[in-house]
Structures are given as C-alpha cells and as structure tokens.
Design a protein around this motif. Structure first.
Motif, PDB file in Angstrom:
ATOM      1  N   LEU A 219      63.067  -8.087  21.163  1.00  0.00           N
ATOM      2  CA  LEU A 219      63.625  -9.057  22.096  1.00  0.00           C
ATOM      3  C   LEU A 219      62.743  -9.140  23.340  1.00  0.00           C
ATOM      4  O   LEU A 219      62.146  -8.144  23.752  1.00  0.00           O
ATOM      5  CB  LEU A 219      65.049  -8.656  22.483  1.00  0.00           C
ATOM      6  N   PRO A 220      62.630 -10.311  23.959  1.00  0.00           N
ATOM      7  CA  PRO A 220      61.719 -10.497  25.103  1.00  0.00           C
ATOM      8  C   PRO A 220      62.255  -9.888  26.391  1.00  0.00           C
ATOM      9  O   PRO A 220      62.370 -10.553  27.422  1.00  0.00           O
ATOM     10  CB  PRO A 220      61.608 -12.024  25.193  1.00  0.00           C
ATOM     11  N   LEU A 221      62.613  -8.614  26.321  1.00  0.00           N
ATOM     12  CA  LEU A 221      63.200  -7.905  27.452  1.00  0.00           C
ATOM     13  C   LEU A 221      62.561  -6.530  27.584  1.00  0.00           C
ATOM     14  O   LEU A 221      61.870  -6.057  26.671  1.00  0.00           O
ATOM     15  CB  LEU A 221      64.714  -7.741  27.243  1.00  0.00           C
ATOM     16  N   HIS A 222      62.803  -5.884  28.707  1.00  0.00           N
ATOM     17  CA  HIS A 222      62.290  -4.529  28.914  1.00  0.00           C
ATOM     18  C   HIS A 222      63.237  -3.549  28.217  1.00  0.00           C
ATOM     19  O   HIS A 222      64.118  -2.952  28.824  1.00  0.00           O
ATOM     20  CB  HIS A 222      62.185  -4.214  30.402  1.00  0.00           C
ATOM     21  N   LEU A 223      63.054  -3.419  26.905  1.00  0.00           N
ATOM     22  CA  LEU A 223      63.875  -2.528  26.084  1.00  0.00           C
ATOM     23  C   LEU A 223      62.965  -1.512  25.392  1.00  0.00           C
ATOM     24  O   LEU A 223      61.857  -1.858  24.977  1.00  0.00           O
ATOM     25  CB  LEU A 223      64.649  -3.330  25.035  1.00  0.00           C
TER      26      LEU A 223
ATOM     27  N   LEU B 183      48.601  -5.449  17.395  1.00  0.00           N
ATOM     28  CA  LEU B 183      47.951  -5.544  18.703  1.00  0.00           C
ATOM     29  C   LEU B 183      48.981  -5.433  19.821  1.00  0.00           C
ATOM     30  O   LEU B 183      48.773  -4.718  20.810  1.00  0.00           O
ATOM     31  CB  LEU B 183      47.204  -6.882  18.813  1.00  0.00           C
ATOM     32  N   PHE B 184      50.118  -6.132  19.677  1.00  0.00           N
ATOM     33  CA  PHE B 184      51.137  -6.111  20.722  1.00  0.00           C
ATOM     34  C   PHE B 184      51.698  -4.704  20.929  1.00  0.00           C
ATOM     35  O   PHE B 184      51.947  -4.284  22.057  1.00  0.00           O
ATOM     36  CB  PHE B 184      52.272  -7.088  20.387  1.00  0.00           C
ATOM     37  N   HIS B 185      51.915  -3.974  19.833  1.00  0.00           N
ATOM     38  CA  HIS B 185      52.415  -2.599  19.953  1.00  0.00           C
ATOM     39  C   HIS B 185      51.361  -1.693  20.602  1.00  0.00           C
ATOM     40  O   HIS B 185      51.699  -0.820  21.405  1.00  0.00           O
ATOM     41  CB  HIS B 185      52.812  -2.054  18.582  1.00  0.00           C
ATOM     42  N   TRP B 186      50.092  -1.904  20.259  1.00  0.00           N
ATOM     43  CA  TRP B 186      49.028  -1.120  20.891  1.00  0.00           C
ATOM     44  C   TRP B 186      49.006  -1.387  22.400  1.00  0.00           C
ATOM     45  O   TRP B 186      48.891  -0.455  23.210  1.00  0.00           O
ATOM     46  CB  TRP B 186      47.672  -1.481  20.278  1.00  0.00           C
ATOM     47  N   MET B 187      49.127  -2.666  22.778  1.00  0.00           N
ATOM     48  CA  MET B 187      49.116  -3.015  24.195  1.00  0.00           C
ATOM     49  C   MET B 187      50.303  -2.407  24.923  1.00  0.00           C
ATOM     50  O   MET B 187      50.182  -1.945  26.071  1.00  0.00           O
ATOM     51  CB  MET B 187      49.133  -4.542  24.363  1.00  0.00           C
TER      52      MET B 187
ATOM     53  N   ALA C  13      57.225  -3.635  23.955  1.00  0.00           N
ATOM     54  CA  ALA C  13      56.663  -4.679  23.088  1.00  0.00           C
ATOM     55  C   ALA C  13      57.268  -6.039  23.428  1.00  0.00           C
ATOM     56  O   ALA C  13      56.602  -7.074  23.333  1.00  0.00           O
ATOM     57  CB  ALA C  13      56.920  -4.338  21.621  1.00  0.00           C
ATOM     58  N   GLY C  14      58.536  -6.045  23.864  1.00  0.00           N
ATOM     59  CA  GLY C  14      59.181  -7.295  24.245  1.00  0.00           C
ATOM     60  C   GLY C  14      58.509  -7.941  25.441  1.00  0.00           C
ATOM     61  O   GLY C  14      58.363  -9.163  25.494  1.00  0.00           O
ATOM     62  N   GLU C  15      58.063  -7.134  26.397  1.00  0.00           N
ATOM     63  CA  GLU C  15      57.365  -7.672  27.569  1.00  0.00           C
ATOM     64  C   GLU C  15      56.009  -8.244  27.178  1.00  0.00           C
ATOM     65  O   GLU C  15      55.566  -9.254  27.723  1.00  0.00           O
ATOM     66  CB  GLU C  15      57.195  -6.577  28.619  1.00  0.00           C
ATOM     67  N   VAL C  16      55.329  -7.586  26.226  1.00  0.00           N
ATOM     68  CA  VAL C  16      54.035  -8.102  25.758  1.00  0.00           C
ATOM     69  C   VAL C  16      54.227  -9.451  25.081  1.00  0.00           C
ATOM     70  O   VAL C  16      53.496 -10.413  25.351  1.00  0.00           O
ATOM     71  CB  VAL C  16      53.358  -7.106  24.782  1.00  0.00           C
ATOM     72  N   ILE C  17      55.210  -9.546  24.203  1.00  0.00           N
ATOM     73  CA  ILE C  17      55.470 -10.802  23.493  1.00  0.00           C
ATOM     74  C   ILE C  17      55.856 -11.907  24.475  1.00  0.00           C
ATOM     75  O   ILE C  17      55.436 -13.054  24.340  1.00  0.00           O
ATOM     76  CB  ILE C  17      56.560 -10.595  22.422  1.00  0.00           C
ATOM     77  N   ASN C  18      56.617 -11.551  25.499  1.00  0.00           N
ATOM     78  CA  ASN C  18      57.007 -12.539  26.507  1.00  0.00           C
ATOM     79  C   ASN C  18      55.783 -13.089  27.237  1.00  0.00           C
ATOM     80  O   ASN C  18      55.721 -14.268  27.589  1.00  0.00           O
ATOM     81  CB  ASN C  18      57.971 -11.897  27.505  1.00  0.00           C
TER      82      ASN C  18
END
Length: 430
Positions: A22-26, A95-99, A107-112
């Motif tokens: 989810l696009p949240l800080h979780l 890549l998103f999980h690595w970041m 990961a939600g913040e990266v995707i956002n």
C-alpha cells in the motif's frame, strides 16, 4: 466460524491470498483474500483496489500470491483488479524493495514516489448500502428518514454527502449517516477515479450499410438533392474515402473536412440521420518520427574507445568514459545504443537536466525514430503515463530522461548510459 463481508471460512480448501503493498509508510505488505472472479486476472505487479481500515479504499500493488492463511486476523477480500496485465514487473518490484532497504523507508513510499501522478488515484467519500443489509432487516428499529435513505440507495447504488444533503438538512444528514453506520446498514467508501486520460481525435465514417451499397448512395444523393451543405459534406468525404476502398472502416479525421470549409452543422445533421458515424480514436501524444540518418561513422580514436568499452564489459558491469565536451562521446553512445537495440535489449540514457535532454533528443531521434521515448518532470501527467504504457507494450525500447526514469517498467535493460555522471543533479541531498 461464520462468514461476513470481511471474514472468510478458513476451513475451506483452495483459498488464495495476495500480499499487497500500500502507498503508505507501513513496515510490510497487507494480506488480502483473492475472490474466485479475480483468480485468472491477478498476478504479481497488478494494481488492486483494497479496503484499508473501516472507511478507506486504496490502490495497492500485488507483491506476492500464495495459499498461506494469515495468523491472528481474517483478511478482507480484494475489491477490484485494475488491469489484467501486470502494471509493475518483477524486476521493478525487486528494485523497489532494494531501494526501501537502502534508503531505510517502506516499499509503499518507494512505489508512491515511483508511479507517475497520472496513474495514482484520487478519491471522494461516498455512501452505499452494506451488501448484507437485507440480512439485518428487522434486527434494528429504523427511523422514517433512515428507511427513506435506504430506499434511495437501493435505486442510486451510491450517494455523495452533498447529494444526501439535498434530500435532508445538513444536520439530519450527519445524524443519519452516523446512525446507519453504527447499525452497519451502510458503508462509507472512497470512489476512485483515474487521473490518466488518453489523447483522442474525433473521426467520422459513412454508415457501412450505405457505403457498401451503390444503390443506397444514389438514393441518398436524391434525398439530399436540395440540401447543398449536406451534399457538399458527403462529396468532400468521398473525395478522401473513395467507394469500394477499405478506408471507410478507418474513418476520416473530422477536422480535415472542417478545414475544407465543410459545414459543421451539416456534418452534425448527417450524423443525427445515421448517415455518418462519429467516433473517437486514441492517439499517441508524441510525434511519430522516422529514422532519417544512418549511424555516424566513427573516427579511428572513437572506434578504439568503443572497442575498449566492449572489452571492459566482458569482465565489468560499469565503464567510465572520460572526454571533454565536443570530443565525440555521443557518436560512440549512438553506436553502442544501436548494438544493444539490435540485440533485443532496452536502453536507458540518463541526463542530469531537462535542458540537455531537449538538445540531445533532437539529435538522437533522427537515428532511432519511434523506438525512442523521452521522460522527465516537464512532461504532463498524461505524457508520462503514455511513456509508461508504451514501454510495457514494447513500443518503446530506448528512453532518454532524467533520474526519475530509473522507475520505468524496463524488463530487459541491456545498457544504461549516465551522461555527465559527475553532475550534482544525479545526487540526492534531502
């Protein structure tokens, strides 16, 4: 254990679950149950609509699909799968999980941050009936206004707060919603709408039953004999789309006829009479560019540098090419890009700032034409969404852009060029 709209029977076999970012800080993804109707549509990287908390609906990305029943809670159902083809590929997710790990965020913040704004969802609170409200009928004593609102929702499916306020006073509306929520007769939800919209052109075509029948055409001209403007519109169309051709199916851009002084009202009248059909056709926002130049011929010095780069790539993933401005680095890049594209790989050419991008694009498009796309923050939301989709579809295999281009959905990236890599624009200081 009984099932409700948010609980499931865990003793049933064949339950399938999705871990959704989810696009949240979780700290981690949330697990949701996949309904039978979505099993053939959902996959890793799909965008899905899910309920989060009691009142919110969010768009998330499927991170994993499995059969492991979560402990300590009953997962809610996924409400909707937004597209059958994955929106984010597995390499992007990696890549998103690595970041997320490297920059110590979720990961939600990266995707956002990664998704173009045009692909994010906006929402407005709305009210609808709980799907199980009929099963609760008789369990609660409802006031007259509460019954009235339920009858309206049975017809309308959903209402905004303002729409309910038109039926009752604002104070009554607040009381009604609060009461029916407490009795579980209604659900407060977020109506999601896509920001992205395709660019379209308006086209017309002659009704196929008329176009493919000469006697119908003759009859039509007789009917319109005294209607000069409509006859003129019909003749203008047939000059562009001759009878017995297959061009009628494709239609003709309406603006072409308008530029030829064809009366818009005549076209409108012929459309209302079902003689013409009007339709919208999605088109690209980017100019179609043809390749107009062969590859630049390299000098002896440039050829030697290119060969050395090739040798270095056999043992190393990164090569530094040093040269002053005007020393011929771009010609080497063009040849390397061409080799990568011919080998079936994708290419990303990163530049430190948009001003340089504009200058270089003009130079590169004569060599790579429609294979090349551009991506930077000065593009509109819709333009960036279009680039994203065209990479997913395979139409674009070469992207020139600034650092945000690393988030694009590449799945076979064979060459990355970071031009002027010493520039501060490539660095992050926040």
């Amino acid at each position: 254990m009984g099932a409700t709209n948010s609980n499931i029977l865990f003793n049933e076999e064949g339950n399938l679950f999705a871990d959704v970012i989810l696009p949240l800080h979780l700290p981690k993804p949330f697990t949701y149950r996949i309904g039978e109707s979505f099993r053939d549509k959902i996959s890793i990287g799909s965008r899905v609509l899910v309920e989060f908390g009691k009142k919110k609906i969010l768009t998330g990305i499927v991170n994993n699909i499995h059969e492991t029943i979560p402990e300590n809670y009953s997962p809610k159902l996924i409400l909707e799968v937004l597209e059958e083809n994955p929106f984010i590929n597995e390499k992007q997710l990696k890549l998103f999980h690595w970041m997320a790990g490297y920059y110590m965020c979720s990961a939600g913040e990266v995707i956002n941050a990664a998704l173009p704004a045009g692909l994010k969802l906006s929402s407005n609170s709305k009210i609808k009936l709980n799907p199980l409200y009929k099963e609760m009928s008789g369990q609660e004593n409802l006031a007259t206004d509460e019954e009235k609102l339920i009858h309206v929702l049975e017809r309308k499916q959903s209402l905004t707060y303002d729409e309910i306020s038109d039926l009752f006073s604002k104070r009554q509306t607040s009381i009604l919603i609060k009461s029916l929520l407490s009795k579980n007769y209604i659900i407060l939800f977020e109506e999601v709408t896509e920001r992205y919209s395709s660019r379209v052109i308006r086209k017309i075509r002659l009704n196929s039953s008329i176009f493919n029948n000469e006697s119908e055409i003759e009859s039509l001209f007789k009917q319109l004999e005294k209607k000069e403007l409509q006859i003129n519109a019909l003749l203008s169309y047939l000059r562009h789309v001759p009878l017995h051709s297959k061009l009628n199916e494709l239609g003709l851009t309406k603006s072409i006829l308008i530029k030829e002084k064809v009366s818009p009202s005549a076209l409108s009248t012929l459309t209302k009479k079902n003689i013409f059909e009007e339709f919208l056709q999605p088109i690209s926002r980017f100019e179609n560019v043809s390749v107009t130049k062969g590859l630049p011929i390299l000098t002896e010095f440039q050829t030697k540098a290119k060969q050395e780069i090739g040798e270095c790539f056999k043992t190393k993933e990164t090569v530094l090419l040093h040269g002053i401005t005007g020393s011929g680095k771009t010609e080497i890049y063009i040849n390397l890009i061409n080799e990568a594209l011919n080998g079936g790989s994708q290419v990303l050419y990163l530049l430190p700032e948009i001003a340089i991008t504009t200058q270089l694009v003009e130079r590169l498009k004569v060599y790579f034409g429609e294979k090349m796309g551009v991506y930077h923050s000065k593009f509109s939301d819709n333009e960036r969404v279009e680039v994203w989709h065209e990479i997913l579809s395979g139409k674009l295999s070469f992207i020139v852009g600034v650092r945000s281009s690393v988030f694009l959905p590449f799945d076979n990236l064979g060459l990355i060029i970071i031009d002027e890599e010493h520039e501060y624009s490539f660095k992050q200081y926040d």
